[in-house]
Enzyme design. Structure first.
Site, mmCIF file in Angstrom:
data_model
loop_
_atom_site.group_PDB
_atom_site.id
_atom_site.type_symbol
_atom_site.label_atom_id
_atom_site.label_comp_id
_atom_site.label_asym_id
_atom_site.label_seq_id
_atom_site.Cartn_x
_atom_site.Cartn_y
_atom_site.Cartn_z
ATOM 1 N N LYS A 151 0.844 -1.200 -0.233
ATOM 2 C CA LYS A 151 -0.169 0.043 -0.084
ATOM 3 C C LYS A 151 1.014 1.346 0.062
ATOM 4 O O LYS A 151 1.559 1.605 0.935
ATOM 5 C CB LYS A 151 -0.938 -0.045 1.313
ATOM 6 C CG LYS A 151 -2.213 0.719 1.200
ATOM 7 C CD LYS A 151 -2.119 2.136 0.590
ATOM 8 C CE LYS A 151 -1.896 3.056 1.791
ATOM 9 N NZ LYS A 151 -1.964 4.323 1.232
ATOM 10 N N CYS A 260 13.002 10.270 8.071
ATOM 11 C CA CYS A 260 12.785 9.909 9.526
ATOM 12 C C CYS A 260 14.012 9.753 10.039
ATOM 13 O O CYS A 260 14.094 10.095 11.389
ATOM 14 C CB CYS A 260 12.191 8.533 9.504
ATOM 15 S SG CYS A 260 12.798 7.125 8.412
ATOM 16 N N GLU A 351 8.842 15.921 15.473
ATOM 17 C CA GLU A 351 9.516 15.682 14.314
ATOM 18 C C GLU A 351 8.928 16.714 13.173
ATOM 19 O O GLU A 351 7.634 16.866 13.219
ATOM 20 C CB GLU A 351 8.880 14.219 13.783
ATOM 21 C CG GLU A 351 9.579 13.791 12.413
ATOM 22 C CD GLU A 351 9.330 12.508 12.085
ATOM 23 O OE1 GLU A 351 8.190 12.078 12.010
ATOM 24 O OE2 GLU A 351 10.290 11.870 11.637
HETATM 25 P P1 NDP Z 1 1.330 8.434 7.793
HETATM 26 O O1 NDP Z 1 1.621 7.547 9.003
HETATM 27 O O2 NDP Z 1 0.487 9.543 7.548
HETATM 28 O O3 NDP Z 1 1.114 7.235 6.647
HETATM 29 C C1 NDP Z 1 1.936 6.321 6.358
HETATM 30 C C2 NDP Z 1 1.293 5.466 5.459
HETATM 31 O O4 NDP Z 1 0.173 4.800 6.259
HETATM 32 C C3 NDP Z 1 0.472 5.649 4.281
HETATM 33 O O5 NDP Z 1 0.625 5.032 3.204
HETATM 34 C C4 NDP Z 1 -1.044 5.959 4.477
HETATM 35 O O6 NDP Z 1 -1.792 6.201 3.436
HETATM 36 C C5 NDP Z 1 -1.114 4.955 5.547
HETATM 37 N N1 NDP Z 1 -2.084 5.329 6.632
HETATM 38 C C6 NDP Z 1 -2.605 6.236 6.989
HETATM 39 N N2 NDP Z 1 -3.820 6.063 8.009
HETATM 40 C C7 NDP Z 1 -3.792 4.680 7.862
HETATM 41 C C8 NDP Z 1 -4.643 3.864 8.725
HETATM 42 N N3 NDP Z 1 -5.732 4.165 9.457
HETATM 43 N N4 NDP Z 1 -4.492 2.586 8.685
HETATM 44 C C9 NDP Z 1 -3.539 1.987 7.702
HETATM 45 N N5 NDP Z 1 -2.644 2.823 6.998
HETATM 46 C C10 NDP Z 1 -2.808 3.988 7.358
HETATM 47 O O7 NDP Z 1 2.810 8.907 7.630
HETATM 48 P P2 NDP Z 1 3.216 9.728 6.171
HETATM 49 O O8 NDP Z 1 2.743 9.486 4.962
HETATM 50 O O9 NDP Z 1 2.807 11.228 6.494
HETATM 51 O O10 NDP Z 1 4.775 9.690 6.455
HETATM 52 C C11 NDP Z 1 5.659 10.523 7.088
HETATM 53 C C12 NDP Z 1 6.120 9.729 8.594
HETATM 54 O O11 NDP Z 1 6.527 8.524 8.184
HETATM 55 C C13 NDP Z 1 7.052 10.424 9.225
HETATM 56 O O12 NDP Z 1 6.488 10.321 10.656
HETATM 57 C C14 NDP Z 1 8.305 9.513 9.185
HETATM 58 O O13 NDP Z 1 9.290 9.515 10.305
HETATM 59 C C15 NDP Z 1 7.818 8.213 9.122
HETATM 60 N N6 NDP Z 1 8.895 7.496 8.588
HETATM 61 C C16 NDP Z 1 9.744 6.547 8.999
HETATM 62 C C17 NDP Z 1 10.507 5.780 8.502
HETATM 63 C C18 NDP Z 1 11.336 4.875 9.440
HETATM 64 O O14 NDP Z 1 11.888 3.928 8.793
HETATM 65 N N7 NDP Z 1 11.206 5.025 10.833
HETATM 66 C C19 NDP Z 1 11.149 6.009 7.341
HETATM 67 C C20 NDP Z 1 10.238 6.987 6.619
HETATM 68 C C21 NDP Z 1 9.182 7.642 7.134
HETATM 69 P P3 NDP Z 1 -2.228 7.560 2.856
HETATM 70 O O15 NDP Z 1 -1.090 8.365 2.970
HETATM 71 O O16 NDP Z 1 -2.756 6.997 1.925
HETATM 72 O O17 NDP Z 1 -3.414 8.072 3.956
#
Ligand code: NDP
Length: 448
Positions: A151, A260, A351
């Site tokens: 996804k 991240c 963050e």
């Molecule tokens: P989100 O948590 O908003 O989204 C991440 C993914 O989860 C997206 O595909 C999103 O879909 C999906 N998602 C959202 N809501 C749900 C739900 N209720 N159930 C299941 N899936 C869901 O993060 P961001 O996309 O804004 O990404 C940024 C974040 O990712 C930052 O906090 C960053 O630190 C973290 N990150 C962590 C990394 C690591 O390895 N530790 C690496 C890279 C990023 P959709 O976008 O379609 O809503």
């Protein structure tokens, strides 16, 4: 759903978002494909994964251009990302033939263990590094004999969809790797809630990660969480200050800070603070922020207008200096350096996920460790010093999953990656990653 180029605000293409019924149908296809994929002989599965890696290699430039258009990544970064996906798949292509169990001494017979694949794995990916993060989940999962439903983030679906096509072209059977574009609240949530999905690999925000873990808990479903960070870049006075200052902008502003592992806190030993800041200001002014398809670009735009607004909310009166950014269309934001004095400042706690970094002085080794650990997060970080003993002590005392001494390197596919504290649960990458996509089964053979 329209896919927008963040550097131009123009529509790149339109992608159909899937609904719950379509997600269920995809999970059903995956479940149907699982017995066949699991039964592929290890050497043949390895060969198919190598072919998949070769297909990615042949498509690298197209994948990179898609990421430039969809995510605003600089072309240099996007090419690295496509190579990383190729290398990750190639690395895990060795795993099917090495899922080695144990023979355990027991009375009255023989006991052996098997690493059995879990079934269908849901891999949920954020928008900041769409390609590599997807591969860090799907490659070890496929190698261990699982099927994957991927996804991508709603904002950045294009490279994930292309990677699923490339797997099919390479001969990976239909249903083994599928990419489902659409909303997290619909598709992601369904992957979490569906009893036919055996494991979730989630990379994203701590807030959503917490909900995902709760959803998985209801079903005793294993979950890996790669969440946010607030990493410290600790610069001691005995370090090569020029090297530390020259590297610091890229540790905070690479991918426009949407990383991240971004070192969004720079901790500098007080007696080196002024010379460091002078060198750092010069280095920040040299960061080339421009149209991401330009080969010289070192930083592109932020992902969206809403995200730019969020990042701007972190910039207070404590601005020490800023770099430049283009005007006009595109979600541009200049590299920004803050010097907050209040340890409770939001910029030191939350963050930011944008090109904003805060610099804080410290007194000595103990003070550096205290400030570095004064965070809910613990994902990454750096230590700059010429003193090997100090490097060892400080790297053992900082509560973080991934540290780098005299460098800002974060993720290497040969080594385990993941966070302490609110930065997550479990590890990705490294040689053991495929085992996280298996259950260990022990079988006793009686000699009676
Ligand atoms: P989100 O948590 O908003 O989204 C991440 C993914 O989860 C997206 O595909 C999103 O879909 C999906 N998602 C959202 N809501 C749900 C739900 N209720 N159930 C299941 N899936 C869901 O993060 P961001 O996309 O804004 O990404 C940024 C974040 O990712 C930052 O906090 C960053 O630190 C973290 N990150 C962590 C990394 C690591 O390895 N530790 C690496 C890279 C990023 P959709 O976008 O379609 O809503």
């Amino acid at each position: 759903m329209q896919v927008i180029n963040p550097a131009t605000e123009q529509v790149v293409t339109t992608v159909q978002s899937l609904d719950v019924e379509e997600t269920d149908a995809a999970i059903a296809r995956s479940r149907k494909a699982f017995p066949g994929w699991r039964a592929v002989a290890p050497g043949d599965r390895a060969r198919l994964m190598r072919r998949f890696a070769e297909a990615v290699d042949a498509d690298r430039e197209r994948l990179a251009q898609l990421e430039v258009a969809n995510s605003g990544h600089t072309i240099t970064n996007a090419r690295w990302e496509a190579r990383n996906v190729r290398d990750v798949i190639a690395y895990y292509s060795a795993a099917p033939e090495r899922l080695i169990g144990q023979q355990i001494p027991v009375a009255d017979g023989l006991d052996v263990t098997f690493h059995e694949p879990l079934g269908v794995v849901g891999v949920i990916v954020p928008w900041n590094f769409p390609m590599p993060i997807a591969s860090w989940g799907f490659a070890p999962a496929l190698a261990a004999g699982n099927c994957v439903v991927l996804k991508p983030a709603e904002l950045t679906p294009l490279t994930a969809m292309r990677l699923a096509e490339l797997a099919l072209d390479a001969g990976v059977p239909d249903g083994v790797l599928q990419a489902l574009p659409g909303k997290g609240s619909v598709i992601g949530q369904r992957l979490v809630d569906h009893a036919g999905v055996a494991k979730i690999v989630f990379t994203g925000s701590t807030e959503v990660g917490r909900e995902i873990m709760a959803g998985c808990a209801r079903q005793i479903k294993p979950v890996t969480l790669e969440l946010g960070g607030k990493s410290a870049n600790v610069v001691f006075a005995d370090a090569d200050l020029s090297a530390a200052a020259a590297a610091a902008p890229y540790a905070a502003f690479d991918n426009a800070g949407q990383d991240c592992c971004a070192r969004s806190r720079v901790l500098v030993e007080r007696r080196a603070y002024d010379p460091f800041m002078e060198l750092f200001e010069a280095a920040v002014s040299r960061v080339v922020v421009t149209e991401p398809s330009d080969e010289k670009a070192e930083m592109g735009p932020l992902i969206s207008a809403a995200h730019r607004e969020r990042v701007a909310g972190f910039v207070t009166d404590d601005v020490a200096f800023r770099g430049s950014a283009p005007a006009g269309a595109g979600y541009w934001f200049p590299p920004t350096v803050l010097t907050p004095t209040d340890p409770a400042a939001r910029v030191l706690r939350e963050e930011i996920f944008g090109p904003v970094v805060a610099v804080v002085p410290f007194d000595d080794e103990a003070d550096a460790i205290r400030i570095a650990n004064d965070s809910d997060f613990g994902l990454s970080g750096s230590i700059w010093t010429r003193d090997v003993g100090k490097a060892i002590r400080v790297s053992r005392d900082i509560e973080s999953g991934n540290l780098s001494v005299n460098s800002n390197s974060s993720v290497r596919y040969w080594t385990p990656f993941g966070g302490f504290k609110s930065s997550g649960l479990g590890r990705e990458l490294g040689p053991d990653a495929p085992l996280a996509f298996t259950e260990t089964k022990n079988v006793f053979f009686s000699n009676g």
